[in-house]
Design an enzyme around this catalytic site. Sequence first.
Site, mmCIF file in Angstrom:
data_model
loop_
_atom_site.group_PDB
_atom_site.id
_atom_site.type_symbol
_atom_site.label_atom_id
_atom_site.label_comp_id
_atom_site.label_asym_id
_atom_site.label_seq_id
_atom_site.Cartn_x
_atom_site.Cartn_y
_atom_site.Cartn_z
ATOM 1 N N GLY A 173 0.842 -1.204 0.000
ATOM 2 C CA GLY A 173 0.000 0.000 0.000
ATOM 3 C C GLY A 173 0.869 1.242 0.000
ATOM 4 O O GLY A 173 1.864 1.301 0.722
ATOM 5 N N ARG B 178 0.900 -4.795 -4.819
ATOM 6 C CA ARG B 178 1.040 -6.013 -4.011
ATOM 7 C C ARG B 178 1.283 -7.127 -5.021
ATOM 8 O O ARG B 178 0.532 -7.271 -5.978
ATOM 9 C CB ARG B 178 -0.235 -6.284 -3.227
ATOM 10 C CG ARG B 178 -0.636 -5.126 -2.312
ATOM 11 C CD ARG B 178 -1.721 -5.523 -1.364
ATOM 12 N NE ARG B 178 -2.369 -4.364 -0.768
ATOM 13 C CZ ARG B 178 -1.870 -3.638 0.234
ATOM 14 N NH1 ARG B 178 -0.708 -3.955 0.758
ATOM 15 N NH2 ARG B 178 -2.528 -2.605 0.717
ATOM 16 N N THR C 206 4.244 2.380 5.963
ATOM 17 C CA THR C 206 2.858 1.919 6.020
ATOM 18 C C THR C 206 2.093 2.763 7.029
ATOM 19 O O THR C 206 2.610 3.026 8.120
ATOM 20 C CB THR C 206 2.751 0.441 6.443
ATOM 21 O OG1 THR C 206 1.383 0.168 6.803
ATOM 22 C CG2 THR C 206 3.634 0.071 7.627
ATOM 23 N N ARG D 266 -5.208 -2.436 9.463
ATOM 24 C CA ARG D 266 -5.144 -3.916 9.517
ATOM 25 C C ARG D 266 -5.375 -4.411 10.936
ATOM 26 O O ARG D 266 -6.291 -3.979 11.576
ATOM 27 C CB ARG D 266 -3.804 -4.424 8.979
ATOM 28 C CG ARG D 266 -3.681 -4.252 7.488
ATOM 29 C CD ARG D 266 -2.481 -5.015 6.968
ATOM 30 N NE ARG D 266 -2.210 -4.613 5.601
ATOM 31 C CZ ARG D 266 -2.824 -5.158 4.547
ATOM 32 N NH1 ARG D 266 -3.688 -6.121 4.698
ATOM 33 N NH2 ARG D 266 -2.547 -4.726 3.328
HETATM 34 O O1 F6P Z 1 -1.617 -1.534 4.726
HETATM 35 C C1 F6P Z 1 -2.205 -0.323 4.395
HETATM 36 C C2 F6P Z 1 -3.691 -0.487 4.186
HETATM 37 O O2 F6P Z 1 -4.213 0.763 3.836
HETATM 38 C C3 F6P Z 1 -4.460 -1.110 5.349
HETATM 39 O O3 F6P Z 1 -4.696 -0.195 6.396
HETATM 40 C C4 F6P Z 1 -5.690 -1.594 4.664
HETATM 41 O O4 F6P Z 1 -6.291 -2.660 5.345
HETATM 42 C C5 F6P Z 1 -5.161 -2.052 3.321
HETATM 43 O O5 F6P Z 1 -3.926 -1.387 3.115
HETATM 44 C C6 F6P Z 1 -6.059 -1.774 2.153
HETATM 45 O O6 F6P Z 1 -5.467 -2.338 1.048
HETATM 46 P P1 F6P Z 1 -5.888 -2.038 -0.464
HETATM 47 O O7 F6P Z 1 -5.448 -0.643 -0.802
HETATM 48 O O8 F6P Z 1 -5.162 -3.056 -1.230
HETATM 49 O O9 F6P Z 1 -7.376 -2.139 -0.508
#
Ligand code: F6P
Length: 381
Positions: free
Chosen positions: A16, A110, A164, A210
Amino acid sequence: MTPSPESPVAVLCSGGDAPGMNAFLRAVVRLGLNRHKIPVYGIRDGYRGLVRAARQVNGDAEALVQLKQEISRNTGHRGLIDAQQSIIQMDHASVSGIMGKGGTILGSARCLDFHKPEVRREVITLLEKLGVRALIVSGGDGSLTGAKLLAAESNLRIIGVPATIDNDLQFTEMSLGVDTAVHTLVWAVDHFIDTARSHRRVMVLETMGRESGDLARMAALASGAEMVITPEGGALTEERMTMLAEKIEGAMTRGRGHAIVLIAEGVKFEPEQKRNGAYILRDAFQAYFGREGAPFPDLEVRPSVLGHLQRGGHATPGDCILAARFAEEAWKSLLDPNGMNGITALRYNKVEIVPFGCEDLPERSVHSAAMDQLHDDLANW
Ligand code: F6P
């Protein structure tokens, strides 16, 4: 073998995006070019960009020559403009004017493929063929695990840099992006307070993070939100939700007009629930406030899931400074012949390298619990 002065250091952003990543890239590139006279390759889209480039070459000598030509021809902005180019030789201008900008100019992703050892092997082979001496990886938990694996499986120097908004990495007091995300949440709470006050409402706001409640608790402490619910406090049962509602109602009877409740996304429920915590809590609170004979039957609850708003925006000076300090430490360690592969960390306000495999800082959970207590004592009314 000592690397030649021309052998580059590569840098990527993974997972992220987090505010401060651009300030970090700028610092890595400028320190490389200005202080150490070492070229820097920017990798687009994190590990995914590396995998893409490795597949493009796929053991073909001709394809490798073409890739090298592309890297040396399309440097800086030229390379950045071409969305298909995965590896870019960065120059001074390519990181101009990006200091506080949210997101990352290199892009991030990711990359599930990177969990496979054979894919990592392809990437290591590519980096070796390109003469890359070291790789700097900025990202969260999963990205830094990828960095640790690369370090174990290759002879490359690898340094991870925590970036993060979740602040869920135990070995560092702060990760890049946290300060900005807290800032954004304080801004958001300030906006929700206007409506909460005007309508005498309870606002339930769901934060990211998270499995960690750190982002929510820091935002609660900084914004004065009346209540914060974190995963570390255990699962929310019907009974606990009723107790929380009672607490809010009690405050209302003592003259309080509104309440802001922060709930971290990682909070679990018993029995398990599929919906967002903010909505479940809204229903529980609303049912309690509307019960037969309740003192404030008109008290309304409104939920909001704050979502990706928390990852964007201009990085704070705090994040930009931390980015520069992390970059400096990464370089220092990479160039030290006795330096260890590991992750930059902020500990007791000093930036240092925590070697891979020594990531635990048990004091962090004690610190979080103390912060919860502090918030409670400040917010109680
Ligand atoms: O790890 C950062 C984060 O924003 C978390 O707080 C959240 O759960 C996740 O990434 C969301 O991921 P994505 O942007 O892949 O939906």
